[in-house]
Scaffold this motif. Structure first.
Motif, PDB file in Angstrom:
ATOM      1  N   ASP A 157      -3.427   6.691   0.640  1.00 23.05           N
ATOM      2  CA  ASP A 157      -4.655   7.512   0.852  1.00 23.05           C
ATOM      3  C   ASP A 157      -5.840   6.664   1.952  1.00 23.05           C
ATOM      4  OD1 ASP A 157      -6.917   9.067   0.557  1.00 23.05           O
ATOM      5  OD2 ASP A 157      -7.290   9.468  -2.001  1.00 23.05           O
TER       6      ASP A 157
ATOM      7  N   HIS B 242       0.131   9.218   9.533  1.00 24.93           N
ATOM      8  CA  HIS B 242      -0.832  10.687   8.892  1.00 24.93           C
ATOM      9  C   HIS B 242      -0.847  11.023  10.039  1.00 24.93           C
ATOM     10  CE1 HIS B 242      -2.108   7.445   6.010  1.00 24.93           C
ATOM     11  NE2 HIS B 242      -2.526   8.125   5.127  1.00 24.93           N
TER      12      HIS B 242
ATOM     13  N   ASN C  40       3.395   2.823  -5.349  1.00 25.10           N
ATOM     14  CA  ASN C  40       2.934   3.466  -6.194  1.00 25.10           C
ATOM     15  C   ASN C  40       3.475   2.169  -7.129  1.00 25.10           C
ATOM     16  OD1 ASN C  40       4.985   4.856  -7.692  1.00 25.10           O
ATOM     17  ND2 ASN C  40       4.241   7.282  -7.754  1.00 25.10           N
TER      18      ASN C  40
ATOM     19  N   SER D  18      -8.309   8.611   2.935  1.00 27.10           N
ATOM     20  CA  SER D  18     -10.150   9.593   3.129  1.00 27.10           C
ATOM     21  C   SER D  18     -10.864   9.046   2.328  1.00 27.10           C
ATOM     22  CB  SER D  18      -9.876  10.503   1.253  1.00 27.10           C
ATOM     23  OG  SER D  18      -9.846  10.103   0.076  1.00 27.10           O
ATOM     24  N   SER D  19     -11.273   7.281   1.787  1.00 26.23           N
ATOM     25  CA  SER D  19     -12.756   6.619   1.937  1.00 26.23           C
ATOM     26  C   SER D  19     -13.112   5.615   3.131  1.00 26.23           C
ATOM     27  CB  SER D  19     -12.398   6.002   0.516  1.00 26.23           C
ATOM     28  OG  SER D  19     -10.991   5.001   0.518  1.00 26.23           O
TER      29      SER D  19
ATOM     30  N   SER E  57       0.616  -1.191  -0.170  1.00 26.71           N
ATOM     31  CA  SER E  57       0.019  -0.214   0.378  1.00 26.71           C
ATOM     32  C   SER E  57       1.076   1.242  -0.063  1.00 26.71           C
ATOM     33  CB  SER E  57      -0.413   0.080   1.246  1.00 26.71           C
ATOM     34  OG  SER E  57      -0.084  -0.223   2.519  1.00 26.71           O
ATOM     35  N   HIS E  58       2.396   0.902   0.509  1.00 28.27           N
ATOM     36  CA  HIS E  58       2.651   2.661   0.483  1.00 28.27           C
ATOM     37  C   HIS E  58       3.737   2.685  -1.370  1.00 28.27           C
ATOM     38  CE1 HIS E  58       2.148   2.432   4.698  1.00 28.27           C
ATOM     39  NE2 HIS E  58       1.757   3.681   4.509  1.00 28.27           N
TER      40      HIS E  58
ATOM     41  N   LYS F 167       4.883   5.870  -1.420  1.00 30.72           N
ATOM     42  CA  LYS F 167       3.989   6.975  -1.252  1.00 30.72           C
ATOM     43  C   LYS F 167       3.087   7.414   0.042  1.00 30.72           C
ATOM     44  CE  LYS F 167      -0.042   3.858  -2.988  1.00 30.72           C
ATOM     45  NZ  LYS F 167      -0.889   4.405  -3.460  1.00 30.72           N
TER      46      LYS F 167
END
Length: 160
Positions: A20, A80, A11, A22-23, A8-9, A17
């Protein structure tokens, strides 16, 4: 590298990266971490009796752990920044080690968990204990820093 990679980290190009989140749903999340610092019995006794050159070792270490948890996103590049609702650091003397068991509990309501914040709190509290006791002993050993439990989030609960 495929964009739906389990890493997941990274790209699509394999570059680091920040994930995200946010969802993801905002849920109550809690993490507890623990570690310890071993020392000579004479150092342990000096800290217990308040007979150290640098003052309140345990109080300062607790405060350092709390402050560190709040700075985790500044210390660990891909963490985060989170609103932390509770940070509790407990330091318990144990003459059988001899030394101290450090435990941190961190709670938030956010899209991602607080495991790193709890681990950071324990680590910094241990480092502060070392720093404040090193005038007496430089051979202290910080060890066994680990996640004890976590609740909340998509991956569910975890407990050792």
């Amino acid at each position: 590298m495929e964009s739906d990679s389990k890493l997941s980290h990274l790209n699509e190009k394999g570059e680091t990266k920040m994930v995200d989140v946010s969802s993801k749903n905002i849920t109550r999340r809690q993490a507890i971490a623990r570690g310890q610092i071993r020392m000579k019995i004479s150092t342990f006794e000096a800290i217990e009796t308040g007979n150290t050159p640098k003052g309140d070792v345990l109080g300062t270490a607790k405060l350092a752990g709390i402050m560190a948890a709040k700075q985790t996103a500044n210390l660990i590049p891909l963490c985060h920044p989170l609103p932390l609702h509770k940070i509790e650091v407990n330091i318990t003397g144990d003459q059988t080690i001899p030394g101290y068991i450090i435990e941190a509990k961190v709670i938030t309501k956010a899209e991602t968990g607080v495991e790193m914040e709890a681990l950071t709190a324990v680590s910094m509290a241990a480092l502060t204990l070392y720093d404040m006791g090193k005038a007496i002993e430089k051979s202290m050993i910080i060890e066994n820093i680990h996640l004890v439990s976590k609740t909340g989030g998509k991956s569910g609960n975890y407990s050792t």
